[in-house]
Design a protein around this motif. Structure first.
Motif, PDB file in Angstrom:
ATOM      1  N   ARG A  26       0.816  -1.210   0.000  1.00 43.83           N
ATOM      2  CA  ARG A  26       0.000   0.000   0.000  1.00 43.83           C
ATOM      3  C   ARG A  26       0.856   1.269   0.000  1.00 43.83           C
ATOM      4  NH1 ARG A  26      -4.842  -1.649   4.259  1.00 43.83           N
ATOM      5  NH2 ARG A  26      -6.003  -2.990   2.802  1.00 43.83           N
ATOM      6  N   HIS A  27       1.981   1.209   0.692  1.00 44.14           N
ATOM      7  CA  HIS A  27       2.846   2.383   0.759  1.00 44.14           C
ATOM      8  C   HIS A  27       3.421   2.761  -0.593  1.00 44.14           C
ATOM      9  CE1 HIS A  27       5.617  -0.997   0.916  1.00 44.14           C
ATOM     10  NE2 HIS A  27       6.559  -0.186   0.513  1.00 44.14           N
ATOM     11  N   ALA A  28       3.417   1.799  -1.546  1.00 48.10           N
ATOM     12  CA  ALA A  28       3.987   2.048  -2.873  1.00 48.10           C
ATOM     13  C   ALA A  28       2.913   2.325  -3.924  1.00 48.10           C
ATOM     14  CB  ALA A  28       4.836   0.845  -3.305  1.00 48.10           C
ATOM     15  N   ASP A  29       1.656   2.453  -3.499  1.00 44.36           N
ATOM     16  CA  ASP A  29       0.583   2.757  -4.442  1.00 44.36           C
ATOM     17  C   ASP A  29       0.858   4.082  -5.140  1.00 44.36           C
ATOM     18  OD1 ASP A  29      -0.722   0.468  -3.787  1.00 44.36           O
ATOM     19  OD2 ASP A  29      -2.251   1.419  -2.525  1.00 44.36           O
ATOM     20  N   GLY A  30       0.639   4.127  -6.447  1.00 42.17           N
ATOM     21  CA  GLY A  30       0.839   5.361  -7.201  1.00 42.17           C
ATOM     22  C   GLY A  30       2.261   5.589  -7.645  1.00 42.17           C
ATOM     23  N   CYS A  31       3.182   4.714  -7.248  1.00 44.04           N
ATOM     24  CA  CYS A  31       4.580   4.870  -7.655  1.00 44.04           C
ATOM     25  C   CYS A  31       4.797   4.322  -9.072  1.00 44.04           C
ATOM     26  CB  CYS A  31       5.506   4.153  -6.668  1.00 44.04           C
ATOM     27  SG  CYS A  31       5.613   4.968  -5.061  1.00 44.04           S
ATOM     28  N   ILE A  32       5.885   4.746  -9.704  1.00 49.30           N
ATOM     29  CA  ILE A  32       6.168   4.433 -11.100  1.00 49.30           C
ATOM     30  C   ILE A  32       7.448   3.611 -11.193  1.00 49.30           C
ATOM     31  CG2 ILE A  32       6.388   5.443 -13.412  1.00 49.30           C
ATOM     32  CD1 ILE A  32       5.475   8.118 -12.092  1.00 49.30           C
ATOM     33  N   THR A  33       7.468   2.630 -12.077  1.00 52.55           N
ATOM     34  CA  THR A  33       8.679   1.827 -12.261  1.00 52.55           C
ATOM     35  C   THR A  33       9.695   2.591 -13.097  1.00 52.55           C
ATOM     36  OG1 THR A  33       7.904   0.768 -14.298  1.00 52.55           O
ATOM     37  CG2 THR A  33       7.278  -0.268 -12.210  1.00 52.55           C
ATOM     38  N   VAL A  34      10.954   2.200 -12.985  1.00 53.94           N
ATOM     39  CA  VAL A  34      12.002   2.843 -13.764  1.00 53.94           C
ATOM     40  C   VAL A  34      11.798   2.585 -15.256  1.00 53.94           C
ATOM     41  CG1 VAL A  34      13.599   0.892 -13.656  1.00 53.94           C
ATOM     42  CG2 VAL A  34      14.505   3.215 -13.880  1.00 53.94           C
ATOM     43  N   THR A  35      11.180   1.467 -15.591  1.00 53.16           N
ATOM     44  CA  THR A  35      10.889   1.160 -17.001  1.00 53.16           C
ATOM     45  C   THR A  35       9.921   2.166 -17.592  1.00 53.16           C
ATOM     46  OG1 THR A  35      11.272  -1.208 -16.650  1.00 53.16           O
ATOM     47  CG2 THR A  35       9.974  -0.591 -18.575  1.00 53.16           C
ATOM     48  N   ASP A  36       8.880   2.521 -16.829  1.00 53.96           N
ATOM     49  CA  ASP A  36       7.908   3.512 -17.303  1.00 53.96           C
ATOM     50  C   ASP A  36       8.555   4.883 -17.464  1.00 53.96           C
ATOM     51  OD1 ASP A  36       5.830   1.683 -17.405  1.00 53.96           O
ATOM     52  OD2 ASP A  36       5.224   2.040 -15.338  1.00 53.96           O
ATOM     53  N   ILE A  37       9.412   5.245 -16.521  1.00 49.22           N
ATOM     54  CA  ILE A  37      10.100   6.532 -16.611  1.00 49.22           C
ATOM     55  C   ILE A  37      11.019   6.551 -17.824  1.00 49.22           C
ATOM     56  CG2 ILE A  37      11.712   8.094 -15.452  1.00 49.22           C
ATOM     57  CD1 ILE A  37      10.671   7.007 -12.790  1.00 49.22           C
ATOM     58  N   ALA A  38      11.728   5.439 -18.046  1.00 52.45           N
ATOM     59  CA  ALA A  38      12.641   5.340 -19.187  1.00 52.45           C
ATOM     60  C   ALA A  38      11.895   5.506 -20.512  1.00 52.45           C
ATOM     61  CB  ALA A  38      13.375   4.005 -19.152  1.00 52.45           C
ATOM     62  N   LYS A  39      10.698   4.942 -20.628  1.00 52.32           N
ATOM     63  CA  LYS A  39       9.912   5.064 -21.856  1.00 52.32           C
ATOM     64  C   LYS A  39       9.560   6.518 -22.142  1.00 52.32           C
ATOM     65  CE  LYS A  39       7.776   0.464 -21.760  1.00 52.32           C
ATOM     66  NZ  LYS A  39       6.496  -0.293 -21.594  1.00 52.32           N
ATOM     67  N   VAL A  40       9.167   7.248 -21.110  1.00 48.08           N
ATOM     68  CA  VAL A  40       8.813   8.661 -21.265  1.00 48.08           C
ATOM     69  C   VAL A  40      10.022   9.466 -21.741  1.00 48.08           C
ATOM     70  CG1 VAL A  40       8.095  10.746 -20.043  1.00 48.08           C
ATOM     71  CG2 VAL A  40       6.961   8.565 -19.563  1.00 48.08           C
ATOM     72  N   LEU A  41      11.200   9.118 -21.253  1.00 47.97           N
ATOM     73  CA  LEU A  41      12.427   9.847 -21.595  1.00 47.97           C
ATOM     74  C   LEU A  41      13.076   9.327 -22.877  1.00 47.97           C
ATOM     75  CD1 LEU A  41      13.985  10.077 -18.022  1.00 47.97           C
ATOM     76  CD2 LEU A  41      12.772  11.865 -19.269  1.00 47.97           C
ATOM     77  N   GLY A  42      12.502   8.295 -23.472  1.00 45.67           N
ATOM     78  CA  GLY A  42      13.062   7.737 -24.694  1.00 45.67           C
ATOM     79  C   GLY A  42      14.364   6.998 -24.462  1.00 45.67           C
ATOM     80  N   MET A  43      14.478   6.332 -23.314  1.00 42.87           N
ATOM     81  CA  MET A  43      15.693   5.612 -22.958  1.00 42.87           C
ATOM     82  C   MET A  43      15.385   4.135 -22.720  1.00 42.87           C
ATOM     83  SD  MET A  43      17.328   8.295 -20.173  1.00 42.87           S
ATOM     84  CE  MET A  43      18.832   7.315 -19.950  1.00 42.87           C
ATOM     85  N   GLU A  44      16.436   3.314 -22.721  1.00 42.72           N
ATOM     86  CA  GLU A  44      16.316   1.923 -22.307  1.00 42.72           C
ATOM     87  C   GLU A  44      16.383   1.856 -20.780  1.00 42.72           C
ATOM     88  OE1 GLU A  44      15.748  -0.732 -24.150  1.00 42.72           O
ATOM     89  OE2 GLU A  44      15.728   0.423 -26.029  1.00 42.72           O
TER      90      GLU A  44
ATOM     91  N   THR B 167      12.225  -7.394  -3.407  1.00 41.90           N
ATOM     92  CA  THR B 167      11.708  -6.039  -3.574  1.00 41.90           C
ATOM     93  C   THR B 167      12.442  -5.334  -4.701  1.00 41.90           C
ATOM     94  OG1 THR B 167      13.266  -5.153  -1.924  1.00 41.90           O
ATOM     95  CG2 THR B 167      11.078  -5.808  -1.135  1.00 41.90           C
ATOM     96  N   TYR B 168      11.828  -4.291  -5.229  1.00 44.65           N
ATOM     97  CA  TYR B 168      12.487  -3.453  -6.226  1.00 44.65           C
ATOM     98  C   TYR B 168      12.028  -2.011  -6.036  1.00 44.65           C
ATOM     99  CZ  TYR B 168       8.068  -3.891  -8.799  1.00 44.65           C
ATOM    100  OH  TYR B 168       6.749  -3.867  -9.167  1.00 44.65           O
ATOM    101  N   LEU B 169      12.855  -1.070  -6.503  1.00 48.69           N
ATOM    102  CA  LEU B 169      12.559   0.347  -6.340  1.00 48.69           C
ATOM    103  C   LEU B 169      11.448   0.780  -7.290  1.00 48.69           C
ATOM    104  CD1 LEU B 169      15.942   2.290  -5.965  1.00 48.69           C
ATOM    105  CD2 LEU B 169      14.155   2.009  -4.247  1.00 48.69           C
ATOM    106  N   VAL B 170      10.501   1.536  -6.766  1.00 47.38           N
ATOM    107  CA  VAL B 170       9.531   2.246  -7.594  1.00 47.38           C
ATOM    108  C   VAL B 170       9.571   3.710  -7.168  1.00 47.38           C
ATOM    109  CG1 VAL B 170       8.000   0.324  -8.128  1.00 47.38           C
ATOM    110  CG2 VAL B 170       7.708   1.545  -5.971  1.00 47.38           C
ATOM    111  N   TRP B 171       9.309   4.606  -8.108  1.00 47.59           N
ATOM    112  CA  TRP B 171       9.548   6.031  -7.883  1.00 47.59           C
ATOM    113  C   TRP B 171       8.250   6.802  -7.688  1.00 47.59           C
ATOM    114  CZ3 TRP B 171      14.595   7.509  -7.405  1.00 47.59           C
ATOM    115  CH2 TRP B 171      15.557   6.568  -7.797  1.00 47.59           C
TER     116      TRP B 171
END
Length: 230
Positions: free
Chosen positions: A132-150, A201-205
């Motif tokens: 629950r504490h991580a609800d609404g967080c974004i994965t690094v993969t999603d952020i990378a897609k927005v920035l046009g990166m791998e 576990t893994y980091l979500v932003w």
């Protein structure tokens, strides 16, 4: 296990602390401590202590253990992790099936697949609660897609900028970026090669963390463009 075999006469409607320890992979002494710690609350609500019995260990010496019914056992299991609770659910179903078979009831109420689905449902419910504490967080993969990166390139970028570090098979925030509301650890459960469930576990932003990453990447791009222009 010899100790379990010595106590089989107690019947399928009870489970010993020895078997709980064996099923969950916990030392028997730790299980005994957990039961003793929770017993006072049980006595207050139900008015009775847990049954304490003796068994013979491998040396032939008498040792104490608890004999619990299903309700008592599942009460104790509330202090265990998701996987341990799921294993106990499956074990209780096995005990009930054995009891039915001993009474020549060949048609079981549920299949093994139903039991596993129930165990997975319990794990999933607890997983949702833990995350629950991580609800609404974004994965690094999603952020990378927005920035046009791998994804790999963005992770390397954040590592080189000292935002995160690779530790024990996963990325974690460095000390300079901890406690700033930038990221959370999201828990997930998966099956290992041995067929057993694993937890990691893994980091979500957070939105704040994603904005910081975007700003860092854009600043780097601008610096490169300025160098090329000069």
């Amino acid at each position: 296990m010899t100790e379990i075999q010595n106590l089989q006469a107690m019947g399928a409607q009870r489970m010993t602390s020895l078997e709980i320890a064996e099923i969950t992979g916990k030392p028997h002494n730790d299980v005994l401590k957990a039961i003793r710690k929770m017993e006072s609350a049980w006595v207050k609500v139900n008015g009775g202590n847990f049954s304490l019995v003796d068994y013979k260990d491998s040396k032939g010496e008498l040792r104490p253990c608890y004999s619990l019914n299903k309700m008592e056992c599942l009460y104790i299991a509330t202090k265990f992790n998701d996987e341990a609770r799921a294993k106990l659910v499956v074990r209780w179903q096995q005990l009930e099936q054995e009891r039915l078979m001993s009474q020549d009831i060949r048609h079981l109420l549920v299949t093994d697949q139903d039991v596993m689905h129930e165990a997975e449902r319990i794990v999933g419910r607890e997983l949702t609660c833990d995350n629950r504490h991580a609800d609404g967080c974004i994965t690094v993969t999603d952020i990378a897609k927005v920035l046009g990166m791998e994804t790999k390139a963005l992770n390397s970028f954040l590592k080189n900028r000292g935002v995160q570090r690779w530790r024990r098979g996963q990325y974690r925030l460095t000390e300079n970026y901890e406690g700033r509301g930038l990221a959370q650890n999201r828990l997930f459960v998966y099956y290992g090669k041995d067929g057993k469930t694993k937890r990691s576990t893994y980091l979500v932003w957070t939105t704040k963390g994603a904005e910081m990453i975007e700003e860092m990447v854009n600043q780097t791009k601008e610096q490169i463009e300025d160098i090329v222009t000069d």
